[in-house]
Motif scaffolding. Structure first.
Motif: not given
Length: 914
Positions: A507-514, A636-638, A648-651
């Protein structure tokens, strides 16, 4: 158009006075709504910083580009342009930008393009005439006002409407010419006349102006040929002309009437243009001469225009129930209504070189799915419901907006509620989301009741609070014999973190936000889970205006008034401004990755002020004049972590937007935050503090920025934290700011000096500061429970309190504090730390103190507001009336009025004066 062709959008200002920030905001709104409408991908066309030397004005002029990807074969330029046009017309602020639509190269190498045009309407009502031979008409003015209202309604017609009443011929000529001049091909133009229609001896039709003379029609009447010429010269492909007047008639006194009394409208308005439709109230309504004067047979309200308005206002004209009202449907509906009225009129319609359906309005009624799909949805056989899912997916990918909305709602219900795992999964796949698990929640044993507490006995239907006598001290309080200030560890020391499961391999090390929670994968592979505690009870007096005056007030707990918000969607939560003047409602998010749609409402009228998006609720200034929202701007991804869907918030990065509540205008935008952003206003509302909330396993510089809330000017930067800020609060005078960061580091700041007066280790968030700024309450680590009381600003420990429950706020006078635990709320004297009052009952949610500290407003377990006496803990009275969940409460500054709001779309006021 072949599958896989992309579309390009470009958003540019529609006129002067639109700055880059507003263009950016509206562009992001459009992107969000396009994604929600079912378009698979919408990405920024140009990435990276602006070129060197580029000025703001040039950026605005160049506009903002997006690329729409992954569309089905059903998509076309016209369909995308129609969607964007409706999006623009749904809110007045969106009309401040233009949106152009362009498709990729067709097989022949050409590019198909279009523009989401504007919708313009000119309505003419001439009832009074200078010529005595023309009778005064009673209905035109009222007819046109009603038609203007429904055509101008953003959710129905969405037209920019201009009305003319009793205008002269020269004014009519100029305004008609202006309607058709300088338009775009995809503009929708509507011209409506309610007046006398006259015909000369040669059979030519004239529309009567206020100064029209029967003896000089050629010089003083507006000829149908002039209107036709203007329509022909316009490049707009969608023109609708509506004539509610009389088309054969008489002329000057003693002039014979031509034998052919009918007006041949097909010839009058054929012209050389394309895409025009003409609707008329009648083909040959005649006039009678009485004593040489021209009068109508009846001067009753127009049945024709009345039917137009009714069909649009109620949605009855949506004959095929697809959520849109086309001109053909509108005519069929009106013609039937006119025939049923028995007035002897036969409405007519002519169409010239039209292509496709001209949509006059959106129906207020949701689209009805085709009968075969509805039958499959209602079947108890999963195989038929799967067939319905496939059909709904086709509708969702199609170009019809009404069916797309209905299909999305039906798929959402299947995804969330169907008892078949296969159907739920198929519906989720069609929506591009994950099906929610349907496993029953694990059984949780009830907490054991301490032997020292007496169980509360409840009589059926009666809530009797248990009162604990003052002086009984049950919580364990550790008071240090020697006050020792907290000593800051060296800044190189790694902060304490709570370890979360590592991410899956690869997996990519990115912030995971709920929502309301941040989960971050750090550089060393550790994850930190941080619960962002919401709803800290503020003991600061709310800066509210007096809601009521005079002595004739209802009794205590009586309703003073209710305002219903004019919104037909669903509301997940709502938050009041401290003055009760405004409320922000939050829609349920489309999926885990989507931002919530926030709508700001005027509570005095129930009208919407603005709509924006947020990822972490909103924060009002104490006087309610400004509201801050926090939103992530980027990809944004899930994903799924431990079986739970997370975003998942990235870039991208997070932005805090500060807006004026009265008009919805931007005050300032603060960018560059990691994770989410913490926001706190000073009690006087003049300054605002912001900080990143990213909780990471590796230390990083996490400064707090202090800004001028009126101008957005930077005032100070408070540096020293090495992890994301989770909690912030000002003292009542605004001189002290206390911040709690991930890793259990709390700092006390001298705001004016920009320095930290105390750094406290192992002091967890949330943190509170008393209104007088002299006492801090700091959460103890999770394994200990309870909280600490410390002195401000030096941070010296006063007491460590456990077994009392969680801290729930200081009283407004700073002399007491509240705790909450197991349906029990206790009030403690701050000096002696003895129980002053205790209330026991079905209480949940936050406590809100009245300004004088004598009342506590909170919510019951049933979600209803209730009041308690803060002096003795006695329950006073439940406040009944809300039909949904109550989500926020606020006292007026004078303490005489309580405001409540909730998911039932109402804001209610209650008398709490004793």
């Amino acid at each position: 158009m072949s599958e896989g062709h992309d579309f390009s959008l470009r958003i540019t200002p529609a006129g002067a006075g639109v700055d880059q920030a507003e263009v950016e905001e509206l562009a992001l709104q459009l992107r969000r709504d396009l994604l929600a409408s079912g378009i698979p991908g919408v990405r920024r066309a140009v990435e990276g910083p602006a070129p060197d030397g580029t000025r703001s004005a040039e950026l605005v002029s160049a506009g903002i580009g997006f690329v729409l990807t992954g569309l089905s074969t059903a998509a076309s330029v016209a369909q995308i342009a129609d969607y964007v046009q409706r999006w623009r017309e749904a809110h007045p602020r969106r009309r401040r930008v233009e949106v152009s639509v362009e498709a990729d190269a067709t097989p022949g190498g050409a590019r198909a393009s279009g523009t989401a045009g504007r919708r313009r309407a000119l309505l003419v009502a001439n009832a009074a005439y200078q010529d005595p031979g023309l009778s005064r008409l009673r209905s035109p003015v009222a007819d046109v006002r009603a038609l203007a209202d429904v055509l101008g309604e953003p959710g129905i017609g969405g037209f920019d409407v201009e009305t003319l009443t009793d205008a002269g011929e020269s004014v009519l000529r100029r305004r008609v010419a202006a309607l058709f001049a300088d338009r775009q091909p995809d503009d929708v133009l509507l011209l409506h006349f309610s007046c006398h229609g006259l015909k000369d001896q040669r059979g030519r039709l004239y529309l009567a102006a206020a100064d029209t003379e029967l003896g000089s029609l050629a010089a003083t009447g507006l000829t149908a040929s002039f209107v036709s010429e203007q329509m022909s010269e316009s490049v707009s492909r969608s023109v609708l002309l509506i004539l509610d007047c009389c088309y054969s008639g008489a002329f000057a006194r003693d002039t014979s009437v031509r034998a052919d009394r009918a007006v041949h409208l097909g010839d009058e308005f054929r012209g050389g243009g394309s895409g025009r439709t003409v609707l008329t109230a009648s083909s040959a309504t005649e006039y009678a001469f009485e004593g040489g004067q021209l009068t109508s047979y009846g001067a009753q309200p127009s049945v024709f225009t009345e039917a137009l308005v009714h069909g649009l206002r109620t949605g009855d004209a949506d004959l095929d129930h697809d959520g849109e009202i086309t001109v053909d449907e509108l005519f069929d509906y009106v013609a039937r209504r006119v025939r049923e009225a028995g007035v002897g009129q036969v409405p007519r319609k002519w169409s010239f070189e039209t292509t496709g359906a001209l949509v006059v309005a959106r129906s207020v009624r949701p689209a009805t799915l085709p009968e075969v799909i509805r039958a499959d949805l209602g079947s108890d056989r999963p195989v038929l419901r799967l067939e319905a899912v496939r059909a709904l997916a086709e509708l969702l990918a199609g170009g019809h907006e009404g069916y797309r909305r209905a299909a999305r709602e039906a798929l959402g219900r299947l995804r969330d509620d169907d008892d078949s795992t296969q159907v739920r999964g198929a519906a989720a796949a069609a929506l591009g989301s994950a099906a929610p698990p349907r496993l029953p929640p694990p059984a949780v044993p009830p907490p054991a009741t301490p032997a020292t507490e007496t169980p509360m006995v409840e009589a059926p239907g009666v809530e009797t609070p248990a009162i604990e006598p003052p002086g009984v001290e049950r919580p364990a309080i550790e008071t240090p014999g020697v006050e020792t200030p907290g000593v800051a560890a060296p800044e190189t020391e790694s902060p304490q973190v709570e370890a979360a499961p590592a991410p899956p391999p690869g997996s990519v090390s990115v912030p995971l936000v709920k929502r309301r929670r941040v989960v971050v994968v750090g550089a060393i592979g550790l994850a930190v889970a941080v619960a962002a505690t919401i709803g800290i009870v503020s003991a600061l007096p709310r800066q509210q205006q007096t809601a009521e005056s005079g002595s004739d007030r209802p009794g205590f707990g009586a309703a003073l008034g209710t305002v219903t918000l004019s919104y037909d969607g669903s509301i997940q939560s709502a938050e009041l401004s401290p003055d009760g003047r405004w409320v922000v409602t939050l829609d349920p998010p489309v999926d885990e990755a989507a931002a919530q749609v926030a709508r700001l409402w005027d509570t005095s009228t129930g009208q919407r002020v603005m709509t924006f998006e947020t990822d972490d609720g909103v924060v009002f200034s104490p006087d309610g004049s400004a509201v801050a929202g926090v939103a992530f701007e980027g990809k944004r991804e899930v994903t799924t972590v431990n079986g739970e869907p997370l975003a998942v918030f990235k870039e991208g990065a997070t932005t805090v937007s500060l807006r004026d509540t009265a008009r919805g205008h931007f005050i300032a935008r603060f960018t560059g935050y990691e994770g989410s952003a913490a926001v706190a206003f000073s009690p006087d509302g003049k300054t605002v503090a912001t900080a990143s909330t990213l909780a990471a396993g590796k230390p990083f510089n996490a400064p707090i920025h202090v800004w001028d809330a009126a101008t957005g000017k930077a005032l100070a930067t408070l540096a020293g934290h090495s992890n994301g800020i989770q909690s912030m609060g000002f003292s009542h005078d605004g001189k002290v700011l206390v911040t709690g960061a991930a890793g259990g580091v709390t700092k006390v700041w001298d705001v004016a000096g920009g320095t930290s007066s105390a750094t406290l280790r192992n002091a967890w968030f949330p943190v509170w500061i008393s209104p007088d700024g002299k006492t801090l309450a700091i959460t103890l680590p999770g394994d200990k429970g309870g909280f600490e009381l410390r002195r401000s600003p030096d941070g010296k420990r006063v007491a460590s309190i456990t077994k009392a429950g969680s801290f729930a706020g200081f009283t407004p006078d700073s002399k007491a504090y509240a705790t909450a635990s197991k349906r029990t709320v206790r009030l403690f004297d701050l000096r002696t730390r003895k129980v002053r009052a205790m209330l026991t009952g079905p209480v949940q949610g936050d406590l809100v103190f009245s300004p004088d500290g004598k009342l506590i407003a909170t919510l019951t377990e049933e979600g209803e507001p209730a009041l308690f006496d803060a002096a003795n803990g006695q329950g006073l009275i439940p406040l009944t009336g809300h039909t949904g969940k109550v989500t926020d409460l606020a006292f007026a500054a004078d303490g005489r009025t309580l405001f409540t709001t909730g998911t039932d779309k109402t804001v209610r006021k209650w008398n709490v004066e004793r």
